[in-house]
Scaffold this motif. Structure first.
Motif, PDB file in Angstrom:
ATOM      1  N   MET A 150      -2.142 -10.993 -12.321  1.00  0.00           N
ATOM      2  CA  MET A 150      -3.041 -10.874 -11.180  1.00  0.00           C
ATOM      3  C   MET A 150      -2.920 -12.084 -10.265  1.00  0.00           C
ATOM      4  SD  MET A 150      -4.702  -8.021 -11.260  1.00  0.00           S
ATOM      5  CE  MET A 150      -6.135  -8.295 -10.215  1.00  0.00           C
ATOM      6  N   THR A 151      -3.031 -11.837  -8.963  1.00  0.00           N
ATOM      7  CA  THR A 151      -3.142 -12.917  -7.992  1.00  0.00           C
ATOM      8  C   THR A 151      -4.611 -13.069  -7.606  1.00  0.00           C
ATOM      9  OG1 THR A 151      -2.855 -11.455  -6.079  1.00  0.00           O
ATOM     10  CG2 THR A 151      -0.846 -12.367  -7.093  1.00  0.00           C
ATOM     11  N   LEU A 152      -4.907 -14.141  -6.887  1.00  0.00           N
ATOM     12  CA  LEU A 152      -6.296 -14.384  -6.486  1.00  0.00           C
ATOM     13  C   LEU A 152      -6.808 -13.268  -5.587  1.00  0.00           C
ATOM     14  CD1 LEU A 152      -8.680 -16.324  -6.618  1.00  0.00           C
ATOM     15  CD2 LEU A 152      -7.753 -17.502  -4.616  1.00  0.00           C
ATOM     16  N   TRP A 153      -5.986 -12.825  -4.643  1.00  0.00           N
ATOM     17  CA  TRP A 153      -6.433 -11.796  -3.705  1.00  0.00           C
ATOM     18  C   TRP A 153      -6.576 -10.443  -4.389  1.00  0.00           C
ATOM     19  CZ3 TRP A 153      -8.946 -12.537   0.484  1.00  0.00           C
ATOM     20  CH2 TRP A 153      -8.765 -13.725   1.207  1.00  0.00           C
ATOM     21  N   ARG A 154      -5.679 -10.129  -5.302  1.00  0.00           N
ATOM     22  CA  ARG A 154      -5.823  -8.884  -6.056  1.00  0.00           C
ATOM     23  C   ARG A 154      -7.094  -8.911  -6.898  1.00  0.00           C
ATOM     24  NH1 ARG A 154       0.341  -8.185  -8.405  1.00  0.00           N
ATOM     25  NH2 ARG A 154       1.349  -7.647  -6.412  1.00  0.00           N
ATOM     26  N   GLY A 155      -7.359 -10.070  -7.483  1.00  0.00           N
ATOM     27  CA  GLY A 155      -8.592 -10.209  -8.250  1.00  0.00           C
ATOM     28  C   GLY A 155      -9.820 -10.039  -7.381  1.00  0.00           C
ATOM     29  N   PHE A 156      -9.771 -10.587  -6.162  1.00  0.00           N
ATOM     30  CA  PHE A 156     -10.892 -10.456  -5.228  1.00  0.00           C
ATOM     31  C   PHE A 156     -11.145  -8.990  -4.883  1.00  0.00           C
ATOM     32  CE2 PHE A 156     -12.321 -10.049  -0.805  1.00  0.00           C
ATOM     33  CZ  PHE A 156     -13.542 -10.715  -0.875  1.00  0.00           C
ATOM     34  N   VAL A 157     -10.082  -8.271  -4.536  1.00  0.00           N
ATOM     35  CA  VAL A 157     -10.214  -6.852  -4.188  1.00  0.00           C
ATOM     36  C   VAL A 157     -10.722  -6.050  -5.383  1.00  0.00           C
ATOM     37  CG1 VAL A 157      -8.946  -4.785  -3.486  1.00  0.00           C
ATOM     38  CG2 VAL A 157      -8.480  -6.976  -2.367  1.00  0.00           C
ATOM     39  N   ASP A 158     -10.199  -6.373  -6.564  1.00  0.00           N
ATOM     40  CA  ASP A 158     -10.626  -5.672  -7.770  1.00  0.00           C
ATOM     41  C   ASP A 158     -12.112  -5.873  -8.014  1.00  0.00           C
ATOM     42  OD1 ASP A 158      -9.326  -4.471 -10.528  1.00  0.00           O
ATOM     43  OD2 ASP A 158     -11.060  -5.731 -10.950  1.00  0.00           O
ATOM     44  N   GLU A 159     -12.589  -7.101  -7.866  1.00  0.00           N
ATOM     45  CA  GLU A 159     -14.003  -7.378  -8.087  1.00  0.00           C
ATOM     46  C   GLU A 159     -14.885  -6.693  -7.051  1.00  0.00           C
ATOM     47  OE1 GLU A 159     -15.896  -9.438 -10.476  1.00  0.00           O
ATOM     48  OE2 GLU A 159     -14.113  -8.703 -11.487  1.00  0.00           O
ATOM     49  N   VAL A 160     -14.428  -6.658  -5.796  1.00  0.00           N
ATOM     50  CA  VAL A 160     -15.197  -5.974  -4.752  1.00  0.00           C
ATOM     51  C   VAL A 160     -15.331  -4.489  -5.090  1.00  0.00           C
ATOM     52  CG1 VAL A 160     -15.165  -5.236  -2.341  1.00  0.00           C
ATOM     53  CG2 VAL A 160     -14.657  -7.607  -2.910  1.00  0.00           C
ATOM     54  N   PHE A 161     -14.231  -3.880  -5.513  1.00  0.00           N
ATOM     55  CA  PHE A 161     -14.252  -2.451  -5.833  1.00  0.00           C
ATOM     56  C   PHE A 161     -15.165  -2.161  -7.022  1.00  0.00           C
ATOM     57  CE2 PHE A 161     -12.522   1.039  -8.440  1.00  0.00           C
ATOM     58  CZ  PHE A 161     -12.729   2.086  -7.556  1.00  0.00           C
ATOM     59  N   VAL A 162     -15.007  -2.914  -8.118  1.00  0.00           N
ATOM     60  CA  VAL A 162     -15.801  -2.636  -9.318  1.00  0.00           C
ATOM     61  C   VAL A 162     -17.280  -2.928  -9.070  1.00  0.00           C
ATOM     62  CG1 VAL A 162     -16.078  -3.134 -11.774  1.00  0.00           C
ATOM     63  CG2 VAL A 162     -13.803  -3.144 -10.763  1.00  0.00           C
ATOM     64  N   THR A 163     -17.569  -3.986  -8.309  1.00  0.00           N
ATOM     65  CA  THR A 163     -18.960  -4.282  -7.970  1.00  0.00           C
ATOM     66  C   THR A 163     -19.548  -3.182  -7.103  1.00  0.00           C
ATOM     67  OG1 THR A 163     -18.473  -6.657  -8.049  1.00  0.00           O
ATOM     68  CG2 THR A 163     -20.516  -6.009  -6.983  1.00  0.00           C
ATOM     69  N   GLY A 164     -18.740  -2.644  -6.188  1.00  0.00           N
ATOM     70  CA  GLY A 164     -19.197  -1.515  -5.375  1.00  0.00           C
ATOM     71  C   GLY A 164     -19.498  -0.289  -6.214  1.00  0.00           C
ATOM     72  N   MET A 165     -18.647  -0.025  -7.201  1.00  0.00           N
ATOM     73  CA  MET A 165     -18.898   1.097  -8.112  1.00  0.00           C
ATOM     74  C   MET A 165     -20.202   0.893  -8.881  1.00  0.00           C
ATOM     75  SD  MET A 165     -16.552   3.473  -7.936  1.00  0.00           S
ATOM     76  CE  MET A 165     -16.589   4.298  -9.516  1.00  0.00           C
ATOM     77  N   LEU A 166     -20.432  -0.338  -9.311  1.00  0.00           N
ATOM     78  CA  LEU A 166     -21.676  -0.660 -10.022  1.00  0.00           C
ATOM     79  C   LEU A 166     -22.882  -0.358  -9.151  1.00  0.00           C
ATOM     80  CD1 LEU A 166     -23.364  -2.095 -12.290  1.00  0.00           C
ATOM     81  CD2 LEU A 166     -22.950  -4.219 -11.010  1.00  0.00           C
ATOM     82  N   GLN A 167     -22.861  -0.861  -7.912  1.00  0.00           N
ATOM     83  CA  GLN A 167     -24.015  -0.690  -7.042  1.00  0.00           C
ATOM     84  C   GLN A 167     -24.221   0.773  -6.653  1.00  0.00           C
ATOM     85  OE1 GLN A 167     -26.310  -3.470  -5.700  1.00  0.00           O
ATOM     86  NE2 GLN A 167     -27.204  -1.462  -6.036  1.00  0.00           N
ATOM     87  N   LEU A 168     -23.136   1.491  -6.388  1.00  0.00           N
ATOM     88  CA  LEU A 168     -23.236   2.909  -6.044  1.00  0.00           C
ATOM     89  C   LEU A 168     -23.897   3.699  -7.174  1.00  0.00           C
ATOM     90  CD1 LEU A 168     -22.506   5.393  -4.286  1.00  0.00           C
ATOM     91  CD2 LEU A 168     -20.281   5.416  -5.444  1.00  0.00           C
ATOM     92  N   CYS A 169     -23.462   3.449  -8.388  1.00  0.00           N
ATOM     93  CA  CYS A 169     -23.996   4.195  -9.532  1.00  0.00           C
ATOM     94  C   CYS A 169     -25.434   3.801  -9.845  1.00  0.00           C
ATOM     95  CB  CYS A 169     -23.100   4.002 -10.750  1.00  0.00           C
ATOM     96  SG  CYS A 169     -21.460   4.723 -10.560  1.00  0.00           S
ATOM     97  N   ILE A 170     -25.804   2.536  -9.619  1.00  0.00           N
ATOM     98  CA  ILE A 170     -27.206   2.128  -9.808  1.00  0.00           C
ATOM     99  C   ILE A 170     -28.102   2.866  -8.826  1.00  0.00           C
ATOM    100  CG2 ILE A 170     -28.839   0.226  -9.519  1.00  0.00           C
ATOM    101  CD1 ILE A 170     -26.764  -1.640 -10.698  1.00  0.00           C
ATOM    102  N   PHE A 171     -27.654   2.957  -7.563  1.00  0.00           N
ATOM    103  CA  PHE A 171     -28.427   3.703  -6.578  1.00  0.00           C
ATOM    104  C   PHE A 171     -28.561   5.166  -6.983  1.00  0.00           C
ATOM    105  CE2 PHE A 171     -27.324   0.648  -2.876  1.00  0.00           C
ATOM    106  CZ  PHE A 171     -28.400  -0.159  -3.231  1.00  0.00           C
ATOM    107  N   ALA A 172     -27.488   5.743  -7.533  1.00  0.00           N
ATOM    108  CA  ALA A 172     -27.536   7.144  -7.961  1.00  0.00           C
ATOM    109  C   ALA A 172     -28.512   7.340  -9.110  1.00  0.00           C
ATOM    110  CB  ALA A 172     -26.140   7.610  -8.361  1.00  0.00           C
TER     111      ALA A 172
END
Length: 278
Positions: A150-172
């Protein structure tokens, strides 16, 4: 005198912002003690822990944290969740620093607690050294570190995506106008959600998905003796990788002393080396 002091303490504790601060502090502490303890078992305990155990530790840690403080502050336990709620107008921005401060202090204290509980095991595992990288590293008990692929930027994008999934599902799960979880089961469902995120999307970055989960324990390891490497290990890995690639692509030059004098005829581009060696 003692009565007046108690009355003053009680009056302070009745303030909404104090209750919310303490709720975030306690819920995050509970989450992190369970979560970091499960990681310690995986790293230090040989057969006593597993990656699935880590996901269960953090998942049910979230469930218990919500039970501890859900009725007071909502038990965010996550600066990203607090930020999202403020950005969507679900809570006032003035509460943001109160929530995040409580989360950070709870997470830091949980890291210190985990270190004290597993102090002997940590020292035994690495021979008394506090290592950030290598097969005997123990800093990864407390914070997440990117793997070599992993690179730093790939890690950043990965964290943004997984955190977004977390928040979306909490709202659901909590949306009363859609298809929410049954009343009273929300803590369990959110805990299962965290566990599923780890099982399905946790490989690349360790799915911190939470500044309050990663930054305070990382800062604790810096103070406790792991040193500055906890903040720059990725850069050090990149330097090592670049040096390794450079050496791999560098042509191997046999020593002219081990061969006959026709070495320079075989390697004409290295005549300067021959001239300085013979």
């Amino acid at each position: 005198m003692a009565g007046s002091v108690l009355e003053n303490i009680q009056s302070v504790l009745q303030k909404t912002w104090v209750r919310e601060f303490l709720a975030e502090f306690l819920s995050t502490y509970v989450l992190m003690v369970f979560g970091l303890g499960s990681v310690a078992h995986m790293v230090l305990g040989e057969r006593l822990g597993s990656y699935l155990g880590v996901n269960l530790g953090f998942g049910f840690g979230v469930t218990m944290g919500i039970h501890v403080a859900g009725g007071i502050s909502g038990a965010h336990m996550n600066a990203a969740v607090t930020f999202t709620n403020c950005a969507l107008g679900r809570m006032a921005w003035k509460k943001f620093p109160i929530y995040v401060l409580g989360q950070f202090l709870g997470s830091f204290l949980a890291a210190a607690t985990t270190y004290l509980i597993f102090y002997g095991a940590i020292n035994h595992y690495a021979g008394g050294e506090l290592l950030v990288t290598g097969p005997k590293s123990t800093a990864n008990i407390f914070a997440t570190y990117l793997p070599e692929h992993m690179t730093l930027w790939r890690g950043f994008v990965d964290e943004v995506f997984v955190t977004g999934m977390l928040q979306l599902c909490i709202f659901a799960i909590t949306d009363k106008l859609n298809s929410p979880a049954l009343q009273g089961t929300e803590p369990l469902m959110i805990g299962i959600l965290v566990c599923v995120l780890g099982v399905s999307l946790g490989m690349n970055t360790g799915y911190a998905i939470n500044p309050s989960r990663d930054l305070p324990p990382r800062f604790f390891t810096f103070i406790a003796g792991w040193g500055k490497k906890v903040f720059r290990v990725l850069r050090d890995w990149r330097i090592v990788q670049q040096e390794t690639r450079r050496r791999q692509h560098r042509p191997t030059i046999p020593s002219p002393h081990l061969f006959s004098s026709n070495f320079c005829e075989t390697y004409p581009t290295h005549k300067w080396f021959c001239a300085s060696s013979f």
